[in-house]
Each structure stands twice: as C-alpha cells, then as structure tokens.
Design a protein around this motif. Sequence first.
Motif, PDB file in Angstrom:
ATOM      1  N   VAL A 153       0.827  -1.200   0.000  1.00 41.09           N
ATOM      2  CA  VAL A 153       0.000   0.000   0.000  1.00 41.09           C
ATOM      3  C   VAL A 153       0.866   1.256   0.000  1.00 41.09           C
ATOM      4  CG1 VAL A 153      -1.758   1.301   1.250  1.00 41.09           C
ATOM      5  CG2 VAL A 153      -1.880  -1.194   1.181  1.00 41.09           C
ATOM      6  N   LEU A 154       0.643   2.108  -0.994  1.00 41.52           N
ATOM      7  CA  LEU A 154       1.286   3.418  -1.030  1.00 41.52           C
ATOM      8  C   LEU A 154       0.567   4.302  -0.011  1.00 41.52           C
ATOM      9  CD1 LEU A 154       3.161   5.547  -2.252  1.00 41.52           C
ATOM     10  CD2 LEU A 154       1.494   5.879  -4.087  1.00 41.52           C
ATOM     11  N   ALA A 155       1.218   4.521   1.120  1.00 45.35           N
ATOM     12  CA  ALA A 155       0.543   5.146   2.251  1.00 45.35           C
ATOM     13  C   ALA A 155       1.133   6.516   2.576  1.00 45.35           C
ATOM     14  CB  ALA A 155       0.639   4.246   3.482  1.00 45.35           C
ATOM     15  N   ARG A 156       0.302   7.373   3.089  1.00 44.44           N
ATOM     16  CA  ARG A 156       0.715   8.716   3.505  1.00 44.44           C
ATOM     17  C   ARG A 156       1.833   8.652   4.542  1.00 44.44           C
ATOM     18  NH1 ARG A 156      -3.438  13.435   4.232  1.00 44.44           N
ATOM     19  NH2 ARG A 156      -2.089  15.141   4.936  1.00 44.44           N
ATOM     20  N   GLU A 157       1.786   7.603   5.387  1.00 37.41           N
ATOM     21  CA  GLU A 157       2.714   7.531   6.516  1.00 37.41           C
ATOM     22  C   GLU A 157       4.169   7.339   6.112  1.00 37.41           C
ATOM     23  OE1 GLU A 157      -1.271   7.180   7.714  1.00 37.41           O
ATOM     24  OE2 GLU A 157      -0.184   5.902   6.269  1.00 37.41           O
ATOM     25  N   GLU A 158       4.455   6.913   4.869  1.00 47.19           N
ATOM     26  CA  GLU A 158       5.851   6.716   4.487  1.00 47.19           C
ATOM     27  C   GLU A 158       6.521   8.015   4.021  1.00 47.19           C
ATOM     28  OE1 GLU A 158       6.487   4.881   0.223  1.00 47.19           O
ATOM     29  OE2 GLU A 158       4.743   3.912   1.113  1.00 47.19           O
ATOM     30  N   PHE A 159       5.764   9.109   4.030  1.00 46.99           N
ATOM     31  CA  PHE A 159       6.301  10.396   3.612  1.00 46.99           C
ATOM     32  C   PHE A 159       6.292  11.378   4.783  1.00 46.99           C
ATOM     33  CE2 PHE A 159       4.364   8.368  -0.084  1.00 46.99           C
ATOM     34  CZ  PHE A 159       5.423   8.398  -0.985  1.00 46.99           C
TER      35      PHE A 159
END
Length: 226
Positions: free
Chosen positions: A54-60
């Motif tokens: 999952v491309l998630a907001r939390e990795e940025f």
Amino acid sequence: MPTSAAVPTALIVHAHPEPHSFSTAQMTAAARSLREGGYRVEVLDLYAEGWAPVLAREEFAPVDGPFKPQAEQLRAVEEGALDAAVQDHLDRLLAADLFVLSFPMWWFSLPAVLKGWVDRVFVMGGVFGGAHGLFGEAALAGKRAMLLFTTGGPRESFRPGGVFGPMDDFLFHIHRGMLEFVGFEVLDPVITYGPARMTEEERAAALDSVRESVARIAATAPATVR
C-alpha cells in the motif's frame, strides 16, 4: 550473450505466496537460464519479504493539506527521503539491464502485492517525471523488460474468438501503461497456460520451454550494457 566486458544484470520481481508453486518453479528456471546466459540475477520475492503493497501517507514527511502521492514521491526523491525499502528496490531497478515481472495472472492482471510494488517503486522523480520524461525520455529508456507468468485458463481461451479474448488485450495496461511508460523496451512475454491442468510430464516440458525462451532472450541482449 553480450559482447561487452560488463556483466549484465537481471532483476526478477516475483509474486506468488507458495514457494512450491509452478509459478515459483518457472521463476527459478528463468533465473537459472539467465545466469547460464551470462547475467547476474537478483530476485525480489515479494511474499517472502513481506512487502507492504500500500502506497501510504505515513511513508512520507507530514504535509499540510491534501496528500498527493506523486507530488510527495517527487519531493522525497529530491530531498533524499524515500522510504528505505522503496529506495533499495528502486536502486536495484535502475541498475538492472533486464527487468522481469514474475507472477500468476489473477483476475486478468497482476496480483495485488505486485501492483502495489509498482505503485511504490515506480516513483515519480525516480523513473519518470521530475528530471525525466515519459516513454523514450523516461529513466529506464534503453533497458528491457518482460513478463513471466502463468494462467488458469488454456491457451485457446486467450486467442481472438476465445472465451476470454486476446491475451494482448489484458497485457496492454502493463506493457504500455507501466513498462513502456517508464522507458522500457518490452519483450514478448513468456507464458505457461494452465499448469494446474497439466500432468507432471507436461509441467516438466513447460519448464524446459521457459528455459529455452529465456535463454534466447539472454543470447539477444544488447551488445552494450549500461
């Protein structure tokens, strides 16, 4: 086999949850054939790695306002702040001369974990956009890519007039929308149709066919390895 003194690299990204599946055996056969053809082969087994798709907001980094995934990918590339796992896989992708997606065809497409890998690793600013263009101007221009996969249905089902229709119709979004989009020259896919319905002897013959097909690809590698 390439005439350049440089050793070409192949990156295989594999997505099957069963290590004893025909799909995994097919990937292993292809990797061996490439090694015998002079390639250095890296395999990323997404299920074995426990890849988070999952491309998630939390990795940025935190942002004010709406989260725009591609804008944040571009910013992370420019600031050297990509998620460590994504950066590692991106580096391997950029270093490879031949890129192979290995998978079982599910619902006429990629397994979710593999599509999620593309979402996260085909980073804006890293392989397209930013300092790069699209297609022939993208970061992976001059490199080759291919699909290595299995189907549930037989070959005749994927022909014009077959119950499913032409295989090319199902592959267009992958070939054009993913691989060519970031610059790859797309090779003909290597497909085993309906291995679950084969006898042991037929599966052995199918693996031999995979090895032969991949050996031809290795033998026709570009003379100049980047």
